[in-house]
Design a protein around this motif. Structure first.
Motif, PDB file in Angstrom:
ATOM      1  N   GLN A  47      12.639   7.038   7.029  1.00 28.69           N
ATOM      2  CA  GLN A  47      13.287   6.345   8.147  1.00 28.69           C
ATOM      3  C   GLN A  47      14.464   7.149   8.694  1.00 28.69           C
ATOM      4  O   GLN A  47      14.653   7.265   9.905  1.00 28.69           O
ATOM      5  N   TYR A  48      15.254   7.720   7.812  1.00 27.02           N
ATOM      6  CA  TYR A  48      16.411   8.528   8.214  1.00 27.02           C
ATOM      7  C   TYR A  48      15.972   9.718   9.066  1.00 27.02           C
ATOM      8  O   TYR A  48      16.556  10.016  10.109  1.00 27.02           O
ATOM      9  N   PHE A  49      14.928  10.397   8.617  1.00 30.42           N
ATOM     10  CA  PHE A  49      14.393  11.535   9.371  1.00 30.42           C
ATOM     11  C   PHE A  49      13.899  11.098  10.751  1.00 30.42           C
ATOM     12  O   PHE A  49      14.152  11.772  11.761  1.00 30.42           O
ATOM     13  N   LEU A  50      13.181   9.993  10.815  1.00 28.93           N
ATOM     14  CA  LEU A  50      12.607   9.541  12.082  1.00 28.93           C
ATOM     15  C   LEU A  50      13.694   9.164  13.087  1.00 28.93           C
ATOM     16  O   LEU A  50      13.567   9.436  14.281  1.00 28.93           O
ATOM     17  N   VAL A  51      14.770   8.542  12.601  1.00 29.69           N
ATOM     18  CA  VAL A  51      15.881   8.192  13.487  1.00 29.69           C
ATOM     19  C   VAL A  51      16.527   9.458  14.051  1.00 29.69           C
ATOM     20  O   VAL A  51      16.802   9.557  15.247  1.00 29.69           O
ATOM     21  N   LYS A  52      16.769  10.437  13.180  1.00 23.79           N
ATOM     22  CA  LYS A  52      17.360  11.702  13.632  1.00 23.79           C
ATOM     23  C   LYS A  52      16.427  12.428  14.599  1.00 23.79           C
ATOM     24  O   LYS A  52      16.874  13.048  15.568  1.00 23.79           O
ATOM     25  N   TYR A 103      19.979   8.760  -6.571  1.00 26.05           N
ATOM     26  CA  TYR A 103      18.627   9.226  -6.908  1.00 26.05           C
ATOM     27  C   TYR A 103      18.524  10.752  -6.811  1.00 26.05           C
ATOM     28  O   TYR A 103      17.425  11.304  -6.797  1.00 26.05           O
ATOM     29  N   ARG A 104      19.654  11.437  -6.741  1.00 24.91           N
ATOM     30  CA  ARG A 104      19.636  12.890  -6.495  1.00 24.91           C
ATOM     31  C   ARG A 104      18.907  13.680  -7.591  1.00 24.91           C
ATOM     32  O   ARG A 104      18.446  14.778  -7.348  1.00 24.91           O
ATOM     33  N   THR A 105      18.806  13.098  -8.799  1.00 25.21           N
ATOM     34  CA  THR A 105      18.103  13.829  -9.871  1.00 25.21           C
ATOM     35  C   THR A 105      16.608  13.942  -9.600  1.00 25.21           C
ATOM     36  O   THR A 105      15.941  14.773 -10.207  1.00 25.21           O
ATOM     37  N   ILE A 106      16.079  13.093  -8.687  1.00 22.73           N
ATOM     38  CA  ILE A 106      14.642  13.204  -8.350  1.00 22.73           C
ATOM     39  C   ILE A 106      14.467  13.631  -6.888  1.00 22.73           C
ATOM     40  O   ILE A 106      13.427  13.378  -6.281  1.00 22.73           O
ATOM     41  N   TYR A 107      15.493  14.295  -6.348  1.00 22.21           N
ATOM     42  CA  TYR A 107      15.457  14.732  -4.941  1.00 22.21           C
ATOM     43  C   TYR A 107      14.170  15.496  -4.586  1.00 22.21           C
ATOM     44  O   TYR A 107      13.523  15.189  -3.582  1.00 22.21           O
ATOM     45  N   PRO A 108      13.733  16.482  -5.382  1.00 20.15           N
ATOM     46  CA  PRO A 108      12.512  17.223  -5.011  1.00 20.15           C
ATOM     47  C   PRO A 108      11.277  16.313  -4.920  1.00 20.15           C
ATOM     48  O   PRO A 108      10.438  16.494  -4.029  1.00 20.15           O
ATOM     49  N   ILE A 118      11.254  13.069  -4.189  1.00 24.91           N
ATOM     50  CA  ILE A 118      11.394  12.235  -2.988  1.00 24.91           C
ATOM     51  C   ILE A 118      11.011  13.028  -1.743  1.00 24.91           C
ATOM     52  O   ILE A 118      10.293  12.543  -0.866  1.00 24.91           O
ATOM     53  N   MET A 119      11.484  14.270  -1.667  1.00 20.40           N
ATOM     54  CA  MET A 119      11.170  15.106  -0.497  1.00 20.40           C
ATOM     55  C   MET A 119       9.680  15.421  -0.430  1.00 20.40           C
ATOM     56  O   MET A 119       9.085  15.470   0.653  1.00 20.40           O
ATOM     57  N   LYS A 120       9.061  15.626  -1.589  1.00 19.40           N
ATOM     58  CA  LYS A 120       7.625  15.905  -1.616  1.00 19.40           C
ATOM     59  C   LYS A 120       6.838  14.700  -1.101  1.00 19.40           C
ATOM     60  O   LYS A 120       5.911  14.841  -0.300  1.00 19.40           O
ATOM     61  N   ARG A 121       7.247  13.515  -1.525  1.00 20.83           N
ATOM     62  CA  ARG A 121       6.559  12.298  -1.085  1.00 20.83           C
ATOM     63  C   ARG A 121       6.815  12.006   0.391  1.00 20.83           C
ATOM     64  O   ARG A 121       5.913  11.572   1.110  1.00 20.83           O
ATOM     65  N   ALA A 122       8.052  12.251   0.831  1.00 19.56           N
ATOM     66  CA  ALA A 122       8.376  12.045   2.243  1.00 19.56           C
ATOM     67  C   ALA A 122       7.555  12.998   3.119  1.00 19.56           C
ATOM     68  O   ALA A 122       7.007  12.602   4.152  1.00 19.56           O
ATOM     69  N   GLN A 137      10.937   1.554  -7.023  1.00 17.35           N
ATOM     70  CA  GLN A 137      12.239   2.136  -6.664  1.00 17.35           C
ATOM     71  C   GLN A 137      12.075   3.491  -5.977  1.00 17.35           C
ATOM     72  O   GLN A 137      12.738   3.786  -4.982  1.00 17.35           O
ATOM     73  N   VAL A 138      11.175   4.294  -6.506  1.00 16.05           N
ATOM     74  CA  VAL A 138      10.932   5.620  -5.919  1.00 16.05           C
ATOM     75  C   VAL A 138      10.323   5.472  -4.527  1.00 16.05           C
ATOM     76  O   VAL A 138      10.710   6.169  -3.579  1.00 16.05           O
ATOM     77  N   ASP A 139       9.371   4.553  -4.385  1.00 13.03           N
ATOM     78  CA  ASP A 139       8.744   4.312  -3.079  1.00 13.03           C
ATOM     79  C   ASP A 139       9.778   3.829  -2.051  1.00 13.03           C
ATOM     80  O   ASP A 139       9.753   4.255  -0.890  1.00 13.03           O
ATOM     81  N   GLN A 140      10.679   2.953  -2.480  1.00 10.24           N
ATOM     82  CA  GLN A 140      11.701   2.425  -1.581  1.00 10.24           C
ATOM     83  C   GLN A 140      12.631   3.533  -1.099  1.00 10.24           C
ATOM     84  O   GLN A 140      12.951   3.633   0.089  1.00 10.24           O
ATOM     85  N   LYS A 141      13.057   4.396  -2.022  1.00  8.74           N
ATOM     86  CA  LYS A 141      13.963   5.485  -1.645  1.00  8.74           C
ATOM     87  C   LYS A 141      13.250   6.492  -0.737  1.00  8.74           C
ATOM     88  O   LYS A 141      13.841   7.003   0.219  1.00  8.74           O
ATOM     89  N   THR A 142      11.977   6.743  -1.007  1.00  6.73           N
ATOM     90  CA  THR A 142      11.205   7.640  -0.146  1.00  6.73           C
ATOM     91  C   THR A 142      11.114   7.068   1.266  1.00  6.73           C
ATOM     92  O   THR A 142      11.268   7.788   2.262  1.00  6.73           O
TER      93      THR A 142
END
Length: 267
Positions: free
Chosen positions: A63-68, A88-93, A95-99, A53-58
């Motif tokens: 993908q969102y960043f690349l499109v922008k 998934y906002r409770t694990i936002y940091p 997700i951003m670290k992995r991205a 689940q974490v990998d999918q959200k990352t």
């Protein structure tokens, strides 16, 4: 009867405007409702999710960043949380670290925050030389060449110029803002809208001017991506002069070139 209709239409119009205004205000305040989760909150959030689940959200965030990034549009944290991260906002940091790690290791890109107040992020090519030989100098991209000329004018004129100076400079280069250009289309829209949205330029209204006038400045993305020493070299070649002959600009370029690295703005 017609008077009642007009009154009804007026009320409906004003109500619509209020709703539109409220919607815009809500959009603007979205980020104020988001609080960066603490380390313990992230840990608890991670325990409730599977690695898949974490990998999918990352992957969705990447993908969102690349499109922008294809249109060089900065990513707002508020938009990212609202449209992608969601529940998934409770694990936002995390997700951003992995991205960020994915951009670094897979794409050779660096994710940086260019606006700490409004939490806006961009991607830059970390494979570019540290002295700022940026993609803006690529001869294969005429639009970036146009931007480079504009940034050069602003820099050489002390960091801020009235818009008329920019339009007149482009006219001399046979890029007339009053006519549709075969390569760029609507010049004023590209410069005062597209480059501004991409944060290469700032387009600011000058107070107490009638008719209304605006001025251009370097934007936050330009501060990060564009080397002022390269601009001076370009101007030196153009005018067959030693870059040091522009003493003020030379001092400014060399005072920031050593301290400004990809990842920190000179502002």
């Amino acid at each position: 009867m017609s008077q009642r209709k007009r009154l009804s239409n007026t009320q409906s119009s004003s109500q619509s405007k209020r709703q539109s205004g409220a919607s815009a205000a809500q959009e603007e305040n979205d980020d104020t409702t988001f609080t960066q989760p603490s380390t313990s909150q992230v840990q608890r959030g991670m325990q409730k999710l599977t690695p898949a689940q974490v990998d999918q959200k990352t992957a969705e965030v990447v993908q969102y960043f690349l499109v922008k990034d294809q249109k060089k549009i900065p990513v707002r944290r508020a938009d990212l949380v609202k449209h992608v991260v969601k529940e998934y906002r409770t694990i936002y940091p995390e997700i951003m670290k992995r991205a960020s790690r994915t951009f670094d290791q897979v794409f050779g890109l660096k994710m940086i925050e260019i606006d700490a107040k409004n939490h806006m992020y961009i991607l830059i090519n970390k494979l570019e030389p540290g002295d700022g030989a940026s993609p803006i100098k690529s001869p294969t991209n005429p639009k970036m060449g146009l931007l480079f000329v504009i940034l050069s004018v602003i820099f050489m004129k002390g960091g801020v110029v009235r818009e008329n100076l920019i339009w007149n400079t482009l006219k001399k280069l046979r890029v007339d803002p009053g006519e549709k250009h075969e390569e760029f289309g609507d010049i004023k829209k590209v410069v005062a809208d597209e480059f501004v949205r991409q944060r290469y330029l700032e387009y600011v209204r000058i107070p107490h001017t009638e008719p209304v006038e605006h001025e251009f400045r370097w934007g936050q993305r330009a501060d990060v991506e564009i080397s002022k020493t390269k601009i001076l070299e370009f101007m030196g070649q153009l005018h067959e002069q030693d870059p040091q002959s522009w003493s003020q600009q030379y001092r400014e370029a060399h005072s920031v070139s050593g301290s400004t690295q990809p990842g920190s703005s000179s502002r």
